[in-house]
Design a protein around this motif. Structure first.
Motif, PDB file in Angstrom:
ATOM      1  N   LEU A 190       0.837  -1.202   0.000  1.00 43.93           N
ATOM      2  CA  LEU A 190       0.000   0.000   0.000  1.00 43.93           C
ATOM      3  C   LEU A 190       0.873   1.253   0.000  1.00 43.93           C
ATOM      4  CD1 LEU A 190      -2.829   1.262   0.197  1.00 43.93           C
ATOM      5  CD2 LEU A 190      -2.609   1.096   2.693  1.00 43.93           C
ATOM      6  N   GLU A 191       1.891   1.257   0.852  1.00 45.22           N
ATOM      7  CA  GLU A 191       2.793   2.417   0.922  1.00 45.22           C
ATOM      8  C   GLU A 191       3.537   2.598  -0.401  1.00 45.22           C
ATOM      9  OE1 GLU A 191       5.239   1.657   4.333  1.00 45.22           O
ATOM     10  OE2 GLU A 191       3.565   1.912   5.740  1.00 45.22           O
ATOM     11  N   THR A 192       3.988   1.482  -0.985  1.00 47.43           N
ATOM     12  CA  THR A 192       4.693   1.557  -2.270  1.00 47.43           C
ATOM     13  C   THR A 192       3.772   2.114  -3.352  1.00 47.43           C
ATOM     14  OG1 THR A 192       6.100  -0.304  -1.651  1.00 47.43           O
ATOM     15  CG2 THR A 192       5.930   0.195  -3.988  1.00 47.43           C
ATOM     16  N   ASN A 193       2.518   1.647  -3.375  1.00 48.55           N
ATOM     17  CA  ASN A 193       1.555   2.159  -4.351  1.00 48.55           C
ATOM     18  C   ASN A 193       1.316   3.655  -4.154  1.00 48.55           C
ATOM     19  OD1 ASN A 193       1.177  -0.210  -5.742  1.00 48.55           O
ATOM     20  ND2 ASN A 193      -0.610  -0.842  -4.561  1.00 48.55           N
ATOM     21  N   GLN A 194       1.221   4.067  -2.887  1.00 46.91           N
ATOM     22  CA  GLN A 194       1.017   5.493  -2.613  1.00 46.91           C
ATOM     23  C   GLN A 194       2.226   6.310  -3.092  1.00 46.91           C
ATOM     24  OE1 GLN A 194       0.243   5.308   1.602  1.00 46.91           O
ATOM     25  NE2 GLN A 194      -1.975   5.085   1.312  1.00 46.91           N
ATOM     26  N   GLN A 195       3.421   5.784  -2.842  1.00 41.46           N
ATOM     27  CA  GLN A 195       4.623   6.481  -3.317  1.00 41.46           C
ATOM     28  C   GLN A 195       4.648   6.532  -4.839  1.00 41.46           C
ATOM     29  OE1 GLN A 195       7.754   4.204  -1.515  1.00 41.46           O
ATOM     30  NE2 GLN A 195       7.540   5.195   0.485  1.00 41.46           N
ATOM     31  N   HIS A 196       4.295   5.425  -5.470  1.00 42.09           N
ATOM     32  CA  HIS A 196       4.266   5.371  -6.930  1.00 42.09           C
ATOM     33  C   HIS A 196       3.273   6.395  -7.473  1.00 42.09           C
ATOM     34  CE1 HIS A 196       2.854   3.807 -10.858  1.00 42.09           C
ATOM     35  NE2 HIS A 196       4.138   3.589 -11.046  1.00 42.09           N
ATOM     36  N   ASN A 197       2.100   6.433  -6.848  1.00 45.66           N
ATOM     37  CA  ASN A 197       1.090   7.403  -7.288  1.00 45.66           C
ATOM     38  C   ASN A 197       1.580   8.833  -7.122  1.00 45.66           C
ATOM     39  OD1 ASN A 197      -0.627   5.327  -7.941  1.00 45.66           O
ATOM     40  ND2 ASN A 197      -1.836   5.462  -6.060  1.00 45.66           N
ATOM     41  N   ALA A 198       2.274   9.106  -6.005  1.00 44.58           N
ATOM     42  CA  ALA A 198       2.800  10.459  -5.773  1.00 44.58           C
ATOM     43  C   ALA A 198       3.855  10.801  -6.821  1.00 44.58           C
ATOM     44  CB  ALA A 198       3.381  10.561  -4.361  1.00 44.58           C
ATOM     45  N   ILE A 199       4.732   9.847  -7.130  1.00 44.74           N
ATOM     46  CA  ILE A 199       5.777  10.089  -8.138  1.00 44.74           C
ATOM     47  C   ILE A 199       5.132  10.309  -9.505  1.00 44.74           C
ATOM     48  CG2 ILE A 199       7.663   8.944  -9.378  1.00 44.74           C
ATOM     49  CD1 ILE A 199       8.422   7.643  -6.659  1.00 44.74           C
ATOM     50  N   THR A 200       4.117   9.500  -9.826  1.00 43.69           N
ATOM     51  CA  THR A 200       3.421   9.655 -11.112  1.00 43.69           C
ATOM     52  C   THR A 200       2.792  11.046 -11.208  1.00 43.69           C
ATOM     53  OG1 THR A 200       2.981   7.273 -11.181  1.00 43.69           O
ATOM     54  CG2 THR A 200       1.602   8.680 -12.576  1.00 43.69           C
TER      55      THR A 200
END
Length: 109
Positions: A75-85
């Motif tokens: 979940l945290e990785t997905n949130q980071q990925h979304n923020a980077i995107t």
């Protein structure tokens, strides 16, 4: 004579009855020993099954904890990925606007 014969027959019947009783007692003792051994074996198997169940419960608990931790990390990785995107999209949009401004400035020159 008849009384003696009757007494001897009674003694013989009593002796045979005592032998049968002795054999029956021996069989009963043997069966009781087998029963005790079987009961002990069943107690041991029940304890082993209980121990295995306890270990399996502990493994399941640890696996559930690991799964929860990995899910949280995902979940945290997905949130980071979304923020980077989002940041990349915003940077692309800024670059596009900057290119448009540069193009307009070049046209004005």
């Amino acid at each position: 004579n008849a009384i003696t014969r009757q007494a001897q027959q009674a003694d013989e019947r009593a002796r045979r009855a005592e032998e049968r009783a002795k054999m029956a007692e021996q069989q009963l003792m043997k069966i009781n020993k087998q029963y005790d051994a079987l009961q002990q074996q069943m107690r041991l198997q029940a304890q082993q099954a209980s121990d295995r169940a306890t270990k399996a419960d502990e493994r399941a608990k640890r696996a559930e904890e690991r799964a929860t931790m990995v899910e949280q990390q995902l979940l945290e990785t997905n949130q980071q990925h979304n923020a980077i995107t989002r940041q990349a999209q915003q940077a692309d949009e800024r670059a596009r606007r900057a290119e448009e401004r540069a193009k307009m400035a070049e046209q004005q020159l």
